[in-house]
Design an enzyme around this catalytic site. Structure first.
Site, PDB file in Angstrom:
ATOM      1  N   ASP A 189      64.009  26.329  -0.683  1.00 57.80           N
ATOM      2  CA  ASP A 189      64.814  27.084   0.278  1.00 57.80           C
ATOM      3  C   ASP A 189      64.256  28.498   0.436  1.00 57.80           C
ATOM      4  OD1 ASP A 189      66.826  27.492   2.095  1.00 57.80           O
ATOM      5  OD2 ASP A 189      68.421  27.744   0.608  1.00 57.80           O
TER       6      ASP A 189
ATOM      7  N   ASN B  49      70.012  19.164   8.577  1.00 67.34           N
ATOM      8  CA  ASN B  49      69.043  20.064   9.222  1.00 67.34           C
ATOM      9  C   ASN B  49      68.778  19.716  10.687  1.00 67.34           C
ATOM     10  OD1 ASN B  49      67.129  20.532   6.152  1.00 67.34           O
ATOM     11  ND2 ASN B  49      68.611  21.922   7.087  1.00 67.34           N
TER      12      ASN B  49
HETATM   13  C1  IPE Z   1      68.747  22.627   1.902  1.00 69.71           C
HETATM   14  O1  IPE Z   1      68.517  23.865   2.473  1.00 69.71           O
HETATM   15  C2  IPE Z   1      67.856  21.607   2.523  1.00 69.71           C
HETATM   16  C3  IPE Z   1      66.434  21.766   2.266  1.00 69.71           C
HETATM   17  C4  IPE Z   1      65.879  22.640   1.486  1.00 69.71           C
HETATM   18  C5  IPE Z   1      65.600  20.827   2.939  1.00 69.71           C
HETATM   19  P1  IPE Z   1      69.408  24.436   3.657  1.00 69.71           P
HETATM   20  O2  IPE Z   1      68.906  25.794   3.932  1.00 69.71           O
HETATM   21  O3  IPE Z   1      69.451  23.485   4.775  1.00 69.71           O
HETATM   22  O4  IPE Z   1      70.853  24.458   2.979  1.00 69.71           O
HETATM   23  P2  IPE Z   1      72.125  25.346   3.294  1.00 69.71           P
HETATM   24  O5  IPE Z   1      72.427  25.206   4.751  1.00 69.71           O
HETATM   25  O6  IPE Z   1      71.767  26.750   2.958  1.00 69.71           O
HETATM   26  O7  IPE Z   1      73.194  24.812   2.395  1.00 69.71           O
HETATM   27  C1  IPE Z   2      64.056  25.695   3.650  1.00 70.35           C
HETATM   28  O1  IPE Z   2      64.021  26.954   4.207  1.00 70.35           O
HETATM   29  C2  IPE Z   2      63.394  24.658   4.523  1.00 70.35           C
HETATM   30  C3  IPE Z   2      64.342  23.744   5.178  1.00 70.35           C
HETATM   31  C4  IPE Z   2      65.626  23.703   4.997  1.00 70.35           C
HETATM   32  C5  IPE Z   2      63.760  22.790   6.096  1.00 70.35           C
HETATM   33  P1  IPE Z   2      65.110  27.443   5.254  1.00 70.35           P
HETATM   34  O2  IPE Z   2      64.618  27.163   6.624  1.00 70.35           O
HETATM   35  O3  IPE Z   2      66.448  26.890   4.937  1.00 70.35           O
HETATM   36  O4  IPE Z   2      65.078  29.003   4.983  1.00 70.35           O
HETATM   37  P2  IPE Z   2      66.314  30.005   5.032  1.00 70.35           P
HETATM   38  O5  IPE Z   2      67.361  29.462   4.118  1.00 70.35           O
HETATM   39  O6  IPE Z   2      66.779  30.059   6.452  1.00 70.35           O
HETATM   40  O7  IPE Z   2      65.751  31.298   4.559  1.00 70.35           O
HETATM   41 MG    MG Z   3      67.992  27.528   3.842  1.00 75.18          MG
END
Ligand code: IPE
Ligand code: IPE
Ligand code: MG
Length: 239
Positions: free
Chosen positions: A16, A64
């Site tokens: 993340d 997502n």
């Molecule tokens: C969790 O991250 C999913 C992945 C890392 C693929 P998200 O960024 O989607 O999760 P939330 O929305 O912060 O819970």
């Molecule tokens: C994790 O990074 C990757 C996916 C969830 C696909 P994020 O895209 O969630 O990054 P933040 O949480 O917005 O920083």
């Molecule tokens: Mg995220």
């Protein structure tokens, strides 16, 4: 017992912070995902060197899909880029690729490339690099319950035969046997939640949260968290 080195067979990571990594640099979010993809290589090679048997990476959740179309499209292209770029190295390191998630909902090309990565590495005997891609744990469990219910309905299975082992066999992690359940789960970026990842499988998993954003999370960070994990006392309900 408690001084023994704890086995770390299955490491799971919620990768993340890609978006925030990009934002900090005044770059578009996709740049964070690109950098995050390159970091998968770095951490996978480090995990392989450390003797980890299964590395599960949460790459795309069933939730997502709710992101802007451009971002979703970019994320759907990442497996194509990743395997194009790193497949020779994965082969060289004897890494076996597995992808768990709802594959039939992916764009055609993405689905093809992931199937090919699994087929090409099927005979490799080293670390399993397991991507959770279009994965959601509640849905995974509901699918499992439905399969079991169907077997009961048709008389193939009796209610008394339903137990934890049988249920676990219906989950996508069954393929990872004997290392279905993570020993350690790391989440980067400072968020301290599970976000619908491996809910059943983490019953006795150790958790580790780090503020590092995924693209910045390096081999040293990984080693430190693993060392810290080694000092823990996993009791599994016992004394
Ligand atoms: C969790 O991250 C999913 C992945 C890392 C693929 P998200 O960024 O989607 O999760 P939330 O929305 O912060 O819970
Ligand atoms: C994790 O990074 C990757 C996916 C969830 C696909 P994020 O895209 O969630 O990054 P933040 O949480 O917005 O920083
Ligand atoms: Mg995220």
């Amino acid at each position: 017992m408690s001084n023994e080195k704890k086995p770390l067979n299955h490491l799971a990571i919620i990768m993340d912070g890609n978006g925030r990594w990009a934002k900090k640099r005044h770059k578009p979010r996709f740049m964070g995902h690109k950098e995050g993809m390159n970091n998968i290589r770095r951490i996978a090679l480090a995990a392989n060197d450390l003797g980890i048997k299964v590395l599960t990476l949460y790459a795309f959740s069933t939730e997502n899909w709710g992101r802007p179309t451009d971002e979703v499209n970019y994320l759907m292209k990442l497996p194509i880029n990743f395997f194009d770029k790193f497949m020779p190295e994965l082969m060289e390191k004897n890494v076996r690729v597995n992808i768990m998630g709802y594959a039939d909902e992916l764009p055609e090309k993405t689905s093809q490339i992931t199937q090919k990565a699994m087929a090409d590495t099927a005979n490799n005997t080293g670390m399993i690099l397991n991507f959770a891609f279009n994965y959601g744990s509640r849905r995974e469990m509901i699918s499992g319950v439905k399969k079991i219910a169907q077997q009961v309905k048709t008389g193939k299975l009796s209610l008394d035969e339903i137990n934890e082992n049988l249920f676990a066999k219906e989950l996508m992690t069954a393929k990872l046997a004997p290392y279905e359940d993570p020993d350690l789960l790391i989440r980067t970026s400072g968020e301290e939640r599970i976000s619908n990842f491996l809910l059943w499988q983490i019953a006795y998993t150790e958790f580790s949260f780090t503020k590092k954003l995924w693209p910045d999370f390096n081999e040293e960070d990984l080693k430190k968290l693993i060392e810290e994990y080694q000092t823990r006392d996993r009791r599994f309900g016992k004394v």
